[in-house]
Write an enzyme that holds these catalytic residues in place. Structure first.
Site, mmCIF file in Angstrom:
data_model
loop_
_atom_site.group_PDB
_atom_site.id
_atom_site.type_symbol
_atom_site.label_atom_id
_atom_site.label_comp_id
_atom_site.label_asym_id
_atom_site.label_seq_id
_atom_site.Cartn_x
_atom_site.Cartn_y
_atom_site.Cartn_z
ATOM 1 N N ASN A 181 0.860 -1.549 -0.121
ATOM 2 C CA ASN A 181 0.180 -0.014 0.411
ATOM 3 C C ASN A 181 1.198 0.974 0.019
ATOM 4 O O ASN A 181 1.299 1.298 0.810
ATOM 5 C CB ASN A 181 -0.714 0.098 1.390
ATOM 6 C CG ASN A 181 -1.999 1.036 1.632
ATOM 7 O OD1 ASN A 181 -1.902 2.220 0.624
ATOM 8 N ND2 ASN A 181 -1.770 1.203 2.453
ATOM 9 N N TRP A 182 1.025 1.554 -1.409
ATOM 10 C CA TRP A 182 2.271 2.932 -1.050
ATOM 11 C C TRP A 182 1.154 4.355 -0.673
ATOM 12 O O TRP A 182 1.811 5.140 -0.683
ATOM 13 C CB TRP A 182 2.306 3.474 -2.961
ATOM 14 C CG TRP A 182 2.474 2.222 -3.833
ATOM 15 C CD1 TRP A 182 3.313 1.047 -2.712
ATOM 16 C CD2 TRP A 182 3.044 1.860 -4.849
ATOM 17 N NE1 TRP A 182 3.893 0.469 -4.035
ATOM 18 C CE2 TRP A 182 3.932 0.904 -5.195
ATOM 19 C CE3 TRP A 182 3.084 2.789 -5.649
ATOM 20 C CZ2 TRP A 182 4.602 0.558 -6.415
ATOM 21 C CZ3 TRP A 182 3.469 2.419 -7.226
ATOM 22 C CH2 TRP A 182 4.307 1.113 -7.630
ATOM 23 N N LYS A 183 0.134 4.312 -0.339
ATOM 24 C CA LYS A 183 -0.788 5.202 0.618
ATOM 25 C C LYS A 183 -0.082 6.514 -0.472
ATOM 26 O O LYS A 183 -0.274 6.400 -1.416
ATOM 27 C CB LYS A 183 -0.010 5.051 1.742
ATOM 28 C CG LYS A 183 0.080 4.284 2.630
ATOM 29 C CD LYS A 183 0.167 4.735 4.102
ATOM 30 C CE LYS A 183 0.248 3.228 5.242
ATOM 31 N NZ LYS A 183 0.017 3.523 6.505
ATOM 32 N N HIS A 198 -9.138 1.218 5.570
ATOM 33 C CA HIS A 198 -7.916 0.946 5.992
ATOM 34 C C HIS A 198 -8.357 1.952 7.256
ATOM 35 O O HIS A 198 -8.805 3.656 7.899
ATOM 36 C CB HIS A 198 -7.575 1.487 4.780
ATOM 37 C CG HIS A 198 -5.666 1.807 5.593
ATOM 38 N ND1 HIS A 198 -5.034 2.353 6.415
ATOM 39 C CD2 HIS A 198 -4.595 0.431 5.294
ATOM 40 C CE1 HIS A 198 -4.093 1.922 7.053
ATOM 41 N NE2 HIS A 198 -3.496 1.424 6.467
ATOM 42 N N GLU A 201 -6.653 4.638 8.178
ATOM 43 C CA GLU A 201 -5.995 6.144 8.282
ATOM 44 C C GLU A 201 -7.800 6.466 7.171
ATOM 45 O O GLU A 201 -7.651 7.596 7.942
ATOM 46 C CB GLU A 201 -5.116 6.002 7.152
ATOM 47 C CG GLU A 201 -3.652 5.733 8.521
ATOM 48 C CD GLU A 201 -2.791 5.159 7.291
ATOM 49 O OE1 GLU A 201 -2.883 5.708 6.267
ATOM 50 O OE2 GLU A 201 -2.354 5.128 7.413
ATOM 51 N N GLU A 258 -5.276 -5.085 11.095
ATOM 52 C CA GLU A 258 -3.914 -4.423 11.012
ATOM 53 C C GLU A 258 -3.585 -3.765 12.806
ATOM 54 O O GLU A 258 -4.844 -2.456 12.401
ATOM 55 C CB GLU A 258 -3.997 -3.262 10.475
ATOM 56 C CG GLU A 258 -3.184 -3.519 8.792
ATOM 57 C CD GLU A 258 -3.067 -2.943 8.017
ATOM 58 O OE1 GLU A 258 -2.223 -2.891 7.377
ATOM 59 O OE2 GLU A 258 -3.834 -2.081 7.881
ATOM 60 N N GLY A 261 2.766 1.961 10.806
ATOM 61 C CA GLY A 261 3.912 2.852 10.923
ATOM 62 C C GLY A 261 4.295 3.276 12.119
ATOM 63 O O GLY A 261 5.154 4.538 12.061
ATOM 64 N N SER A 270 3.891 -2.583 10.158
ATOM 65 C CA SER A 270 5.495 -2.304 11.219
ATOM 66 C C SER A 270 6.045 -3.678 9.827
ATOM 67 O O SER A 270 6.915 -4.322 10.887
ATOM 68 C CB SER A 270 5.267 -2.359 11.518
ATOM 69 O OG SER A 270 5.624 -1.034 11.883
ATOM 70 N N GLY A 288 2.799 -1.554 4.311
ATOM 71 C CA GLY A 288 3.131 -0.103 4.236
ATOM 72 C C GLY A 288 4.389 0.496 3.950
ATOM 73 O O GLY A 288 4.686 0.380 2.649
ATOM 74 N N GLY A 289 4.960 0.624 4.291
ATOM 75 C CA GLY A 289 6.806 2.197 4.831
ATOM 76 C C GLY A 289 7.750 0.831 3.701
ATOM 77 O O GLY A 289 7.856 1.366 3.237
HETATM 78 C C1 PEP Z 1 -0.515 -0.281 6.144
HETATM 79 O O1 PEP Z 1 -0.296 1.317 6.295
HETATM 80 O O2 PEP Z 1 -1.343 -0.545 5.570
HETATM 81 C C2 PEP Z 1 0.855 -0.953 7.233
HETATM 82 C C3 PEP Z 1 0.886 -1.600 7.480
HETATM 83 O O3 PEP Z 1 1.716 -0.070 7.184
HETATM 84 P P1 PEP Z 1 3.177 0.067 7.469
HETATM 85 O O4 PEP Z 1 3.448 -0.955 7.177
HETATM 86 O O5 PEP Z 1 4.248 1.117 7.220
HETATM 87 O O6 PEP Z 1 3.184 -0.339 9.343
#
Ligand code: PEP
Length: 261
Positions: free
Chosen positions: A13-15, A99, A101, A171, A177, A217, A238-239
């Protein structure tokens, strides 16, 4: 599409990162890094504006495309929204729904998630439905209550046949993050609970049809131990999906973990 075919499922997920040319570049690097290798289902999820161009980049690869959000109506006076069929038309097979966010900043409730899930399934797309607890909820032993409520409300009306088209991403919000990850045992406990909830809802064994991802993470160093757990079928990242090297390394770790399951 048979989603559950004994491979790990890894989605990036590149957000709100990467403009169009950066998206094409990252997609190209991931394509080179994975080089048509079998053994994992790989999905990348760039911002809306990059979808069509990234789709072209992914031709002749096994990498699939997803979108980060969707509206439930097909058309109409809804300025700024994107419909399921538009997402499909842009070349996507998947779309993230609910999600944390979106829930936190943009008002996505379980009821809205449910409308989106139904619209997405009607359009022939696969929703990646995100659920998970806050730190406060975990510390007050409310994790399972929260997850149960999100599943029963968010997937209300989903039947036995549809469950294999839905992907769940557990999640924990405190792990997104933050660099803080659930331990494999902590995550597996919730994944097992989610699977039991799904089975109660639809009345069938989901061990070979419902994909449950872990997110929060995930990095190359922790991917193996998480994905090796029985009910963890892959990861939403994500990251670490913003760099081809770390994303590809996670895919390799996931493949190793699946071989040892
Ligand atoms: C996400 O936003 O779905 C996520 C898991 O982010 P990260 O891997 O950066 O924690």
């Amino acid at each position: 599409m048979n989603l559950f075919n004994k491979k790990p499922f890894i989605a990036g997920n590149w957000k709100l990162h990467k403009n169009i040319s950066e998206s094409i570049q990252l997609a190209k690097s991931i394509k080179q890094g994975t080089n048509k290798k079998e053994g994992a289902e790989i999905v990348i999820i760039p911002p809306y504006v990059s979808l069509s161009e990234v789709k072209k980049t992914l031709l002749k690869s096994n990498i699939l495309l997803g979108a980060q959000n969707v509206f439930w109506e097909e058309s109409g006076a809804y300025t700024g929204e994107i419909s399921p069929s538009m997402i499909k038309d842009a070349g996507c097979d998947f779309v993230i729904v609910g999600h944390s966010e979106r829930r936190q900043y943009f008002g996505d409730t379980d009821e809205r998630v449910n409308k989106k899930v139904k619209a997405v399934l009607s359009a022939g797309l696969h929703p990646i439905v995100c659920i998970g607890e806050t730190l406060e909820e975990r510390e007050n032993n409310k994790t399972m209550d929260k997850v149960r409520a999100q599943i029963t409300k968010g997937l209300k009306g989903i039947n036995q046949d549809q469950i294999s088209d839905v992907i769940i991403a557990y999640e924990p919000i405190w792990a997104i993050g933050t660099g803080r990850t659930a331990t494999p045992k902590q995550a597996e406990k919730v994944h097992e609970f989610i699977r039991n909830q799904l089975e109660e809802m639809v009345g069938k064994d989901t061990s070979s049809c419902a994909i449950i991802l872990y997110g929060g993470s995930v990095k190359p160093k922790n991917a193996f131990s998480l994905i090796k757990e029985k009910n963890i079928n892959g990861a939403l990242i994500g990251g670490a999906s913003l760099e081809a090297d770390s994303f590809v390394e996670i895919i390799e770790e996931a493949k190793k973990a699946y071989k040892e399951k």
